[in-house]
Motif scaffolding. Sequence first.
Motif, PDB file in Angstrom:
ATOM      1  N   UNK A  60       2.110 -24.090  -9.907  1.00 52.36           N
ATOM      2  CA  UNK A  60       1.869 -22.656  -9.999  1.00 52.36           C
ATOM      3  C   UNK A  60       0.507 -22.197  -9.529  1.00 52.36           C
ATOM      4  N   UNK A  61       0.427 -20.888  -9.331  1.00 53.40           N
ATOM      5  CA  UNK A  61      -0.650 -20.181  -8.656  1.00 53.40           C
ATOM      6  C   UNK A  61      -0.682 -20.597  -7.190  1.00 53.40           C
ATOM      7  N   UNK A  62      -0.257 -19.667  -6.359  1.00 55.38           N
ATOM      8  CA  UNK A  62      -0.019 -20.045  -4.957  1.00 55.38           C
ATOM      9  C   UNK A  62      -1.043 -19.430  -4.001  1.00 55.38           C
ATOM     10  N   UNK A  63      -0.838 -18.166  -3.643  1.00 54.63           N
ATOM     11  CA  UNK A  63      -1.621 -17.619  -2.519  1.00 54.63           C
ATOM     12  C   UNK A  63      -2.934 -16.958  -2.940  1.00 54.63           C
ATOM     13  N   UNK A  64      -3.025 -16.501  -4.177  1.00 52.93           N
ATOM     14  CA  UNK A  64      -4.158 -15.693  -4.659  1.00 52.93           C
ATOM     15  C   UNK A  64      -4.310 -14.402  -3.851  1.00 52.93           C
ATOM     16  N   UNK A  65      -3.196 -13.905  -3.338  1.00 53.31           N
ATOM     17  CA  UNK A  65      -3.223 -12.628  -2.618  1.00 53.31           C
ATOM     18  C   UNK A  65      -3.664 -11.500  -3.546  1.00 53.31           C
ATOM     19  N   UNK A  66      -3.472 -11.692  -4.840  1.00 51.18           N
ATOM     20  CA  UNK A  66      -3.810 -10.622  -5.789  1.00 51.18           C
ATOM     21  C   UNK A  66      -5.309 -10.392  -5.895  1.00 51.18           C
ATOM     22  N   UNK A  67      -6.099 -11.213  -5.245  1.00 51.36           N
ATOM     23  CA  UNK A  67      -7.547 -10.962  -5.221  1.00 51.36           C
ATOM     24  C   UNK A  67      -7.906  -9.829  -4.259  1.00 51.36           C
ATOM     25  N   UNK A  68      -6.931  -9.391  -3.473  1.00 57.60           N
ATOM     26  CA  UNK A  68      -7.190  -8.380  -2.450  1.00 57.60           C
ATOM     27  C   UNK A  68      -6.627  -7.029  -2.887  1.00 57.60           C
ATOM     28  N   UNK A  69      -7.164  -5.945  -2.313  1.00 64.06           N
ATOM     29  CA  UNK A  69      -6.612  -4.622  -2.613  1.00 64.06           C
ATOM     30  C   UNK A  69      -5.113  -4.576  -2.286  1.00 64.06           C
ATOM     31  N   UNK A  70      -4.353  -3.949  -3.120  1.00 64.96           N
ATOM     32  CA  UNK A  70      -2.893  -3.864  -2.983  1.00 64.96           C
ATOM     33  C   UNK A  70      -2.246  -5.253  -2.875  1.00 64.96           C
ATOM     34  N   UNK A  71      -2.911  -6.255  -3.397  1.00 65.01           N
ATOM     35  CA  UNK A  71      -2.393  -7.643  -3.347  1.00 65.01           C
ATOM     36  C   UNK A  71      -2.018  -8.026  -1.915  1.00 65.01           C
ATOM     37  N   UNK A  72      -2.853  -7.646  -1.012  1.00 65.71           N
ATOM     38  CA  UNK A  72      -2.596  -7.809   0.425  1.00 65.71           C
ATOM     39  C   UNK A  72      -1.570  -8.911   0.728  1.00 65.71           C
TER      40      UNK A  72
END
Length: 229
Positions: free
Chosen positions: A196-208
């Motif tokens: 678990x925990x994959x891309x960490x896209x949620x660190x970006x605005x709008x979860x880029x």
Amino acid sequence: MRFYSCFLVAFLCVLAFDDGGFLLLSNGGITSSYVRNEEKSVDMPFDSDVFKVPQGYNAPQQVHITQGDHEGKAIIVSWITVDEPGSSTVLYWPRNSTKMVQATGHITTYTYYNYTSGYIHHCTLEDLESNSTYYYEIGFGHTTRTFWFVTPPEVGPGVPCTFGIIGDLGQTYDSNTTLTHYEMNPVKGKTMLYVGDLSYADHYPYHDNRRWDSWGRFVERSVAYQPWI
Ligand SMILES: [Fe+2]
């Protein structure tokens, strides 16, 4: 999964199922002295070679497989096309055989804030033989790409199978080191237990969500060839 953020490890262990259905954990020992950097690494830029889009019109990208049943006789193949929906057909065949089998999956898409996904294909390959190498080809009608995987051994008492374990991978420079470390291990994992925990896209605005796509292209080099479950 932030609970796990303080560490990022990749190691191999050997698991075996006994005939009572219990999970036995054998001691695989320490296979490497590798310890990742303590400093937080930054995401690799979009134009990094590990995120490269495959060449060719509508070429399948972010190709990944996972186990498709409880016995190891099925595999789900997933991939993305971006130019147009294209074909969801998978052609697959065992090594040393010209007998090809065809399966057709389905396509889905999604939107998220200002992001619209590519065409997401899922296709299940069934009735696979155990302990066998299969090739599979996708992208028919446009640019085709071919990959392979090895099916697990028949389920039974004391059957060994080597798993890799990775968690919190992300897509930083350290992520690339971690995945390479796993790939270079002389004890080859057959299936990845991804915790678990994959891309960490949620660190970006709008979860880029473009960071989901880059992560998918990054891990393809492993997950197109062995199931991550
Ligand atoms: Fe995490």
